[in-house]
Write an enzyme that holds these catalytic residues in place. Structure first.
Site, PDB file in Angstrom:
ATOM      1  N   GLY A  35     -40.752  24.687 -22.395  1.00  0.00           N
ATOM      2  CA  GLY A  35     -40.562  24.072 -23.710  1.00  0.00           C
ATOM      3  C   GLY A  35     -40.110  25.067 -24.763  1.00  0.00           C
ATOM      4  CB  CYS A  93     -41.069  19.848 -14.746  1.00  0.00           C
ATOM      5  SG  CYS A  93     -40.722  18.868 -16.222  1.00  0.00           S
ATOM      6  NE  ARG A 129     -43.724  13.543 -17.910  1.00  0.00           N
ATOM      7  CZ  ARG A 129     -43.077  14.225 -18.840  1.00  0.00           C
ATOM      8  NH1 ARG A 129     -42.053  13.700 -19.479  1.00  0.00           N
ATOM      9  NH2 ARG A 129     -43.450  15.454 -19.157  1.00  0.00           N
ATOM     10  N   GLY A 179     -28.506  21.052 -17.694  1.00  0.00           N
ATOM     11  CA  GLY A 179     -27.441  21.853 -17.066  1.00  0.00           C
ATOM     12  C   GLY A 179     -27.401  23.264 -17.641  1.00  0.00           C
ATOM     13  CG  HIS A 231     -39.139  14.353 -14.285  1.00  0.00           C
ATOM     14  ND1 HIS A 231     -39.210  13.674 -15.474  1.00  0.00           N
ATOM     15  CD2 HIS A 231     -39.734  15.563 -14.516  1.00  0.00           C
ATOM     16  CE1 HIS A 231     -39.810  14.446 -16.385  1.00  0.00           C
ATOM     17  NE2 HIS A 231     -40.152  15.578 -15.822  1.00  0.00           N
ATOM     18  CD  GLN A 235     -44.709  14.327 -14.698  1.00  0.00           C
ATOM     19  OE1 GLN A 235     -44.030  13.994 -13.732  1.00  0.00           O
ATOM     20  NE2 GLN A 235     -45.738  13.613 -15.124  1.00  0.00           N
TER      21      GLN A 235
HETATM   22  P1  NAD Z   1     -50.229  19.863 -23.283  1.00  0.00           P
HETATM   23  O1  NAD Z   1     -50.083  19.196 -24.602  1.00  0.00           O
HETATM   24  O2  NAD Z   1     -50.789  19.107 -22.143  1.00  0.00           O
HETATM   25  O3  NAD Z   1     -51.107  21.186 -23.442  1.00  0.00           O
HETATM   26  C1  NAD Z   1     -50.903  22.087 -24.507  1.00  0.00           C
HETATM   27  C2  NAD Z   1     -52.245  22.680 -24.870  1.00  0.00           C
HETATM   28  O4  NAD Z   1     -52.060  23.684 -25.869  1.00  0.00           O
HETATM   29  C3  NAD Z   1     -53.195  21.651 -25.467  1.00  0.00           C
HETATM   30  O5  NAD Z   1     -54.477  21.819 -24.882  1.00  0.00           O
HETATM   31  C4  NAD Z   1     -53.203  21.978 -26.950  1.00  0.00           C
HETATM   32  O6  NAD Z   1     -54.432  21.674 -27.584  1.00  0.00           O
HETATM   33  C5  NAD Z   1     -53.005  23.481 -26.908  1.00  0.00           C
HETATM   34  N1  NAD Z   1     -52.485  24.070 -28.162  1.00  0.00           N
HETATM   35  C6  NAD Z   1     -52.020  23.426 -29.261  1.00  0.00           C
HETATM   36  N2  NAD Z   1     -51.677  24.342 -30.202  1.00  0.00           N
HETATM   37  C7  NAD Z   1     -51.923  25.557 -29.676  1.00  0.00           C
HETATM   38  C8  NAD Z   1     -51.786  26.881 -30.170  1.00  0.00           C
HETATM   39  N3  NAD Z   1     -51.312  27.124 -31.391  1.00  0.00           N
HETATM   40  N4  NAD Z   1     -52.132  27.910 -29.358  1.00  0.00           N
HETATM   41  C9  NAD Z   1     -52.617  27.679 -28.117  1.00  0.00           C
HETATM   42  N5  NAD Z   1     -52.797  26.441 -27.611  1.00  0.00           N
HETATM   43  C10 NAD Z   1     -52.440  25.393 -28.373  1.00  0.00           C
HETATM   44  O7  NAD Z   1     -48.780  20.446 -22.940  1.00  0.00           O
HETATM   45  P2  NAD Z   1     -48.206  20.774 -21.503  1.00  0.00           P
HETATM   46  O8  NAD Z   1     -47.605  19.553 -20.944  1.00  0.00           O
HETATM   47  O9  NAD Z   1     -49.219  21.516 -20.708  1.00  0.00           O
HETATM   48  O10 NAD Z   1     -46.989  21.716 -21.895  1.00  0.00           O
HETATM   49  C11 NAD Z   1     -47.155  23.115 -22.124  1.00  0.00           C
HETATM   50  C12 NAD Z   1     -45.827  23.811 -21.929  1.00  0.00           C
HETATM   51  O11 NAD Z   1     -45.415  23.590 -20.572  1.00  0.00           O
HETATM   52  C13 NAD Z   1     -44.675  23.283 -22.812  1.00  0.00           C
HETATM   53  O12 NAD Z   1     -43.794  24.362 -23.072  1.00  0.00           O
HETATM   54  C14 NAD Z   1     -43.996  22.283 -21.901  1.00  0.00           C
HETATM   55  O13 NAD Z   1     -42.636  22.062 -22.233  1.00  0.00           O
HETATM   56  C15 NAD Z   1     -44.120  22.990 -20.569  1.00  0.00           C
HETATM   57  N6  NAD Z   1     -44.042  22.101 -19.400  1.00  0.00           N
HETATM   58  C16 NAD Z   1     -44.654  20.885 -19.400  1.00  0.00           C
HETATM   59  C17 NAD Z   1     -44.529  20.071 -18.292  1.00  0.00           C
HETATM   60  C18 NAD Z   1     -45.130  18.710 -18.257  1.00  0.00           C
HETATM   61  O14 NAD Z   1     -44.515  17.812 -17.714  1.00  0.00           O
HETATM   62  N7  NAD Z   1     -46.304  18.497 -18.803  1.00  0.00           N
HETATM   63  C19 NAD Z   1     -43.820  20.502 -17.186  1.00  0.00           C
HETATM   64  C20 NAD Z   1     -43.246  21.780 -17.196  1.00  0.00           C
HETATM   65  C21 NAD Z   1     -43.359  22.569 -18.321  1.00  0.00           C
END
Ligand code: NAD
Length: 339
Positions: free
Chosen positions: A111, A141, A169, A196, A221, A301
């Site tokens: 992200g 993902c 999704r 891409g 996805h 994902q």
């Molecule tokens: P999430 O919302 O499930 O978890 C994020 C966590 O970080 C939460 O517990 C939140 O309370 C906490 N948080 C909020 N502010 C914060 C701060 N300032 N410092 C530290 N923690 C903080 O999100 P996620 O889905 O686990 O996504 C996390 C990263 O992983 C993002 O960059 C996302 O793009 C990436 N990602 C997500 C997925 C997915 O499908 N969920 C897949 C691959 C990558």
């Protein structure tokens, strides 16, 4: 000596990375963070030393009676590396606010923009580029799924342009603040989608264009790929190549894998949290029409980037070479050819 790992952000990705780190013999979790004292914080505190991600919220945890070990700054002083699993774009803020000051190595998630780190990472495709680095970004993902598959095709065949459509999704299962109940959303509506260009942060020389749609499902996805091959390939040769790679799982509609719902039903039998770390490729989808190759795959994902985070830690601390790291990660997470 084990590498001491901090997890900043114990959400969907953070809790999975923490559990995966705990399974390794060359690294350990020294703490995880939560922002608020909710039920997830209570569970986190039972499993790992818990720290507060936002120092101004310490009092809330104390009032809620949740035992904490300090703030993010205390945690960073006890760790060798932080895996940032905070929401999109917050990782870059955390880097500026905390990581650079403490001089700690950091891994970011997909992200974040690519310039948050020195290298965008996928274990199969560019493990070597992360060796000894201080800042690494594990790609998202969708990008991880695309990169793995394209890397396998590119290292075994002569490939030309890749066109891929992402059927995404809409949100993760836990999400109750947003969603899409009855519709299919072109996202973005104009081409290309960002996937891409993101693939090219890892595989620079791939010619790829992607489009993306959000669908009202939380499960997985689905990617539909069309690869222009520089010479005709037989589907059975592509299957033989993919059969060699543990991080790609081949399934068949004939065996009952008729949709992502069935893939998830299978995964519920296989793994905790029905986590699928593998690209799930349908055998029957691998087809050729002249020099055009077609492949359809499903990506869980919530789980697919977890092994990549473990391998990134090993590369950054030069704990193992690519093959050894991937072998250890696969073994500990149970990534093996099931079929
Ligand atoms: P999430 O919302 O499930 O978890 C994020 C966590 O970080 C939460 O517990 C939140 O309370 C906490 N948080 C909020 N502010 C914060 C701060 N300032 N410092 C530290 N923690 C903080 O999100 P996620 O889905 O686990 O996504 C996390 C990263 O992983 C993002 O960059 C996302 O793009 C990436 N990602 C997500 C997925 C997915 O499908 N969920 C897949 C691959 C990558």
């Amino acid at each position: 000596m084990k590498v001491k790992v901090a997890i900043n952000g114990y959400g969907t990705i953070g809790k999975r990375v923490a559990d995966a780190v705990s399974l390794q013999d060359d690294m350990e979790v020294v703490g995880v963070t939560k922002t608020r004292p909710d039920f997830e914080a209570k569970i986190a505190a039972k499993r790992y030393p818990l720290y507060v991600a936002k120092p101004e919220n310490v009092e809330q945890f104390e009032k809620a009676g949740i035992e904490i070990q300090g703030t993010i700054e205390d945690l960073l002083s006890r760790a060798d590396i932080v895996v940032d699993c905070s929401p999109n774009k917050v990782g870059a803020e955390n880097k500026a606010k905390y990581y650079e000051k403490s001089g700690i190595k950091a891994i970011f998630q997909g992200g974040e923009k690519k310039d948050v780190a020195e290298v965008s990472f996928n274990a199969l495709a560019n493990y070597e580029n992360a060796i000894g680095k201080n800042y690494v970004r594990v790609v998202s993902c969708n990008t991880t799924g695309l990169v793995r598959l394209i890397y396998m095709l590119k290292t075994n065949f002569r490939i030309g342009r890749v066109r891929a459509t992402m059927l995404r999704r809409v949100v993760d299962p836990k999400e109750d603040k947003k969603g899409l109940v009855n519709g299919i959303m072109p996202d973005p509506v104009s081409i290309p989608s960002h996937h891409g260009p993101d693939v090219k942060t890892v595989l620079q020389d791939v010619d790829i264009v992607t489009t993306a749609f959000k669908l009202p499902t939380t499960l997985m996805h689905v990617h539909s790929l069309n690869v222009e091959m520089k010479e005709a390939v037989k589907p059975e040769d592509v299957i033989s190549v993919l059969e060699q790679e543990p991080r790609i799982m081949l399934v068949s509609a004939e065996e009952g894998f008729t949709s992502t719902a069935k893939v998830v039903e299978f995964a519920r039998e296989l793994r905790l949290r029905y986590d699928l770390y593998e690209n799930v490729v349908w055998r029957e989808s691998i087809g050729a029409d002249g020099n055009d190759l077609f492949v359809t795959q499903a990506i869980h994902q919530e789980a697919i980037v977890v092994p990549e985070n473990i391998d990134a830690i090993r590369a950054m601390f030069e704990l193992a070479d690519k093959d050894e790291s991937i072998r250890k990660t696969n073994e500990t997470l149970g990534i093996q050819k099931v079929f």
